[in-house]
Design a protein around this motif. Sequence first.
Motif, short mmCIF file in Angstrom:
data_model
loop_
_atom_site.label_atom_id
_atom_site.label_comp_id
_atom_site.label_asym_id
_atom_site.label_seq_id
_atom_site.Cartn_x
_atom_site.Cartn_y
_atom_site.Cartn_z
N GLU B 143 6.44 23.70 -38.38
CA GLU B 143 7.79 24.02 -37.90
C GLU B 143 8.66 24.61 -39.02
OE1 GLU B 143 8.18 23.75 -34.76
OE2 GLU B 143 6.23 22.76 -34.56
N LYS B 144 8.32 24.27 -40.25
CA LYS B 144 9.16 24.71 -41.36
C LYS B 144 8.56 25.90 -42.09
CE LYS B 144 11.03 20.13 -42.11
NZ LYS B 144 11.14 18.97 -42.99
N ARG B 145 7.64 26.60 -41.43
CA ARG B 145 6.88 27.62 -42.16
C ARG B 145 7.74 28.77 -42.67
NH1 ARG B 145 6.33 28.17 -36.90
NH2 ARG B 145 6.18 30.19 -35.87
N HIS B 146 8.90 29.01 -42.04
CA HIS B 146 9.72 30.14 -42.50
C HIS B 146 10.81 29.74 -43.47
CE1 HIS B 146 7.47 32.77 -40.05
NE2 HIS B 146 7.83 32.22 -38.91
N GLU B 147 10.81 28.46 -43.86
CA GLU B 147 11.78 28.02 -44.87
C GLU B 147 11.32 28.48 -46.26
OE1 GLU B 147 14.37 25.57 -44.73
OE2 GLU B 147 14.33 25.19 -42.56
N ASN B 151 13.77 25.37 -50.68
CA ASN B 151 14.75 24.68 -49.84
C ASN B 151 14.16 23.48 -49.10
OD1 ASN B 151 16.57 26.57 -50.63
ND2 ASN B 151 16.39 27.83 -48.79
N LEU B 152 12.85 23.28 -49.24
CA LEU B 152 12.23 22.14 -48.56
C LEU B 152 12.56 20.86 -49.29
CD1 LEU B 152 8.69 23.59 -47.84
CD2 LEU B 152 10.49 23.15 -46.16
N PRO B 153 12.64 19.74 -48.55
CA PRO B 153 12.81 18.46 -49.23
C PRO B 153 11.59 18.14 -50.11
CG PRO B 153 12.75 18.17 -46.84
CD PRO B 153 12.61 19.62 -47.10
N TYR B 154 11.82 17.26 -51.04
CA TYR B 154 10.80 16.98 -52.05
C TYR B 154 9.44 16.60 -51.47
CZ TYR B 154 8.86 14.97 -56.28
OH TYR B 154 8.06 14.70 -57.35
N LEU B 160 3.35 20.69 -49.10
CA LEU B 160 3.10 22.14 -49.08
C LEU B 160 2.09 22.52 -50.17
CD1 LEU B 160 3.68 24.89 -47.90
CD2 LEU B 160 5.68 25.07 -49.38
N GLU B 161 2.19 21.88 -51.30
CA GLU B 161 1.21 22.16 -52.36
C GLU B 161 -0.21 21.81 -51.90
OE1 GLU B 161 1.78 20.48 -56.26
OE2 GLU B 161 1.94 22.53 -57.00
N ILE B 162 -0.32 20.71 -51.17
CA ILE B 162 -1.64 20.33 -50.66
C ILE B 162 -2.12 21.35 -49.63
CG2 ILE B 162 -2.96 18.54 -49.46
CD1 ILE B 162 -1.06 16.48 -50.65
N ALA B 163 -1.20 21.78 -48.76
CA ALA B 163 -1.57 22.79 -47.76
C ALA B 163 -2.06 24.06 -48.45
CB ALA B 163 -0.38 23.11 -46.87
#
Lengths: 304, 254, 330
Positions: B143-147, B151-154, B160-163
């Motif tokens: 859902e947050k792919r276009h952020e 700006n993402l929370p910690y 995201l790094e794992i992804a």
Amino acid sequence: MEFFLQQAINGITIGAFYALIALGYTMVYGILKLINFAHGDLFMVGSYLGYTLVIALIISGLIPNLLVALLIIFLMAMGMVALTGALLERVAYRPLRKAGRLAPVVSALGASIFLQNVVMLIYGPRYHVYPKGILPDIHWSIGGAYVTLVQLATLVISILLMGGLYFFIQRTRLGTAIRAVALDHDTARLMGIDVNRIITLVFLLGPALGAAGGIMIGLYYGRINFTMGWGYGLKAFVAAILGGIGNIPGAMVGGFLLGIFETLAAGYLPWGGAWKDAIAFLILILILILRPTGLLGERVVEKI
Amino acid sequence: MALLEVKGLTKRFGGLTAVKRLDFHLDEGEILGMIGPNGAGKTTVFNLITGIYPPDGGEIRLNGQSLLGLRPHVITELGIARTFQNIRLFANITALENVMAGQHCRTRAGVLGAIFRLRSQRLEEQRILREAERCLRFLGLYEKRHELAKNLPYGDQRRLEIARALATGPQLLILDEPTAGMSEKESSELMDIISQVRDSGVTILLIEHDMKVVMGISDRIIALDNGEKIAEGRPAEVQRNQRVIEAYLGKEEV
Amino acid sequence: MKDLFLRLKGIDQRWWYLALALGIILFPWFTSNYWISVAVFFGIYALLGLSLNIILGYAGLFQLGHAAFWAVGAYTTAILNTRYGIPIFVTLPISALVSALFAILITKPILHLRGDYLCLVTIGFGEIVRLFLFNDPLGITGGINGIRGIDRPSIFGFVFHQPIHYYYLTLAFVVFTIFAMRRLENSRLGRAWIYVREDELAAEAMGIDTTQVKLLAFIIGAAWAGVAGTLYASRYTVIAPETFSFWNSCVMFCIVIIGGVGSIPGVLVGTLGMVVLPELLRDVLEEVVQWRMLVFGAAMMLMMIFRPEGFWPSPIRRHELRAAELTASE
């Protein structure tokens, strides 16, 4: 042998100029990680100021005593260029200190163009020639090679200036503060050092030395031009890298080495004269590829 | 044969020996936890395995192939992906674009393909996108792919790094303190995800400070202190090991 | 006035683009040869700016010797054309190729250098190339006088000899370049450049061959500069070493930075500012000529102080440049 000696003497003289200019680059880089592209132009401004002062004070006969006159000329020109340097930092670099690495490079190039054109507008685009015979035409013979009074004076004055700088950096409180800021701005600030003041100080010192070099180059070669800052500036920067950027004795050693090497190569290599300017860059490229920390090393540690 | 085999691994920084003749291995499909006090050399071991530092001695083999002297991107291509202790995302681009980086080494399109939009290039772009979206879904970030990443929370940044690492299609995933700075709830969710990653066939090596987390999820644990292995075994065994307790708590004054 | 503005804003964007395109196409029919020549000059510099933008804007590599690649392209064309009579449209791809090979040769050993060090080495290479042209050690570059008598390009018997011919030829190249750059930006390689620029170590750890990606930026940038060199040589039919000076490398550098690093419209705006504006100033007042470089230098400083991301930055780059400010001031 005579030829070698003569080339070496000429090389040392040019090396003294490179060393004086290189000090300004290396101090600024050491403290701000910035290549002050306008530094060569400050040197050029020094040379022009020297020219004006020589005419105004010596040729006009205003100050009859040559030594006193020269002393005043050096002090005035160095002081004025030092102020220009500090002003430059305040206007063109300080607002950009947090803007990444690209913006200061452009601003420095802009400052360089600006200074060149200020001088061009004031003095005109033609070469200017220092009046002949300011210093008596005395020379000595060493093993068949000649050392002129100008060369000897250049060497003595630059060694005095560099020695003074070295003493200042190593032995005084302010010098220690400069070294501390070069190592780490934040820690220096925590130790109660006013970092901005130290940076201003560095922008006073470097250009002052450059200005001294500028006057001496006028006395040595005679001809000066508003674009000459570029060539000397770039080569002096090569000298700073050669000695290890950020390293003050390194800049001195690098300057002399580059001057000697360049003059010898120009004298001995076929076509050497025409390629003289390429030699400095060749050295630069080889150094950066083979030994990026320079001959005397620098402090660069990267953490992952 | 073990998936990853490390023998006699040594790394010195100046006078300091950060890693000393370290031996360990990873079997396919397991989760190996690496613990140890600060400065024990855990992250250095990771940097050695992923080719960021050259070791001063020893051997590292993946599927029997030596990794020594290979550049980091080659090692990633061979099947080892990692995250960083201090998050190193591409901060100014979107989450999706970040994860698309992982597919770079699995695709080939070049300059001409890009300029003339050849058919093969278009198919490849679709594949990159699909794979990146799959990895984002897996970590619950779709859902947050276009952020923008910054700006993402910690907690999202860590995931995201794992992804991004998963998008390289690794056999072995190396996680450097994945739950650092997360709330208890976040970190237990992340542990579920890590178990799922393992169940999908990826072997996992992880550094973790939170003992509860690492004990709960690991099949085996090795403990380092001063660059040396001081214990190895099942979580319960390592937890009782006297040297491990000393390393963490300091020697009991007698 | 406001009403008009709102009504203008309400018009579909596509109409604006269409109007712009028509304006560009019809431009030479409503103006003098002088302005057409200025436009061609603009086009050549726009090509140079776009080619440097790949290296400096996309890959984030400080290249301050771009004139060297331009020179290699121009001289390759000039030598092949004047000595061997090879037509310009044949020398064009050869020049691109030679520039690219030259880029591989000189940049491969220096790709690991960072930031301002790379900047210095590229200055060095630029100067060495200029001295090479100047000193002419192989007897092919014509020394200080350069090479004259380069052919105009011709195709199927049609010779591009008038400014207006050149206008359309250059326009075609610029349009194709913009098209190609846009596609490159949105490709696997374009993304790889962003990754490398943002965090080289993380990019490497994600399996990106950072050396290769950076080298590719230099290769493509050099090839395109080589094309611009060919156009330049055949437009002016004479080339000399002084054109390929450090100063011109600086101009290209500033085109990219002032326009907005990494942004195609930015490069075009930058070219207007760096190349056309001084020309305009020259036209307005004779006395201004002396002042324009001074103003120019001051403008560069002011620009960096008040708008470091350039006039028309790419969104990512704006974030990057503003972010650098934020983190550093914390």
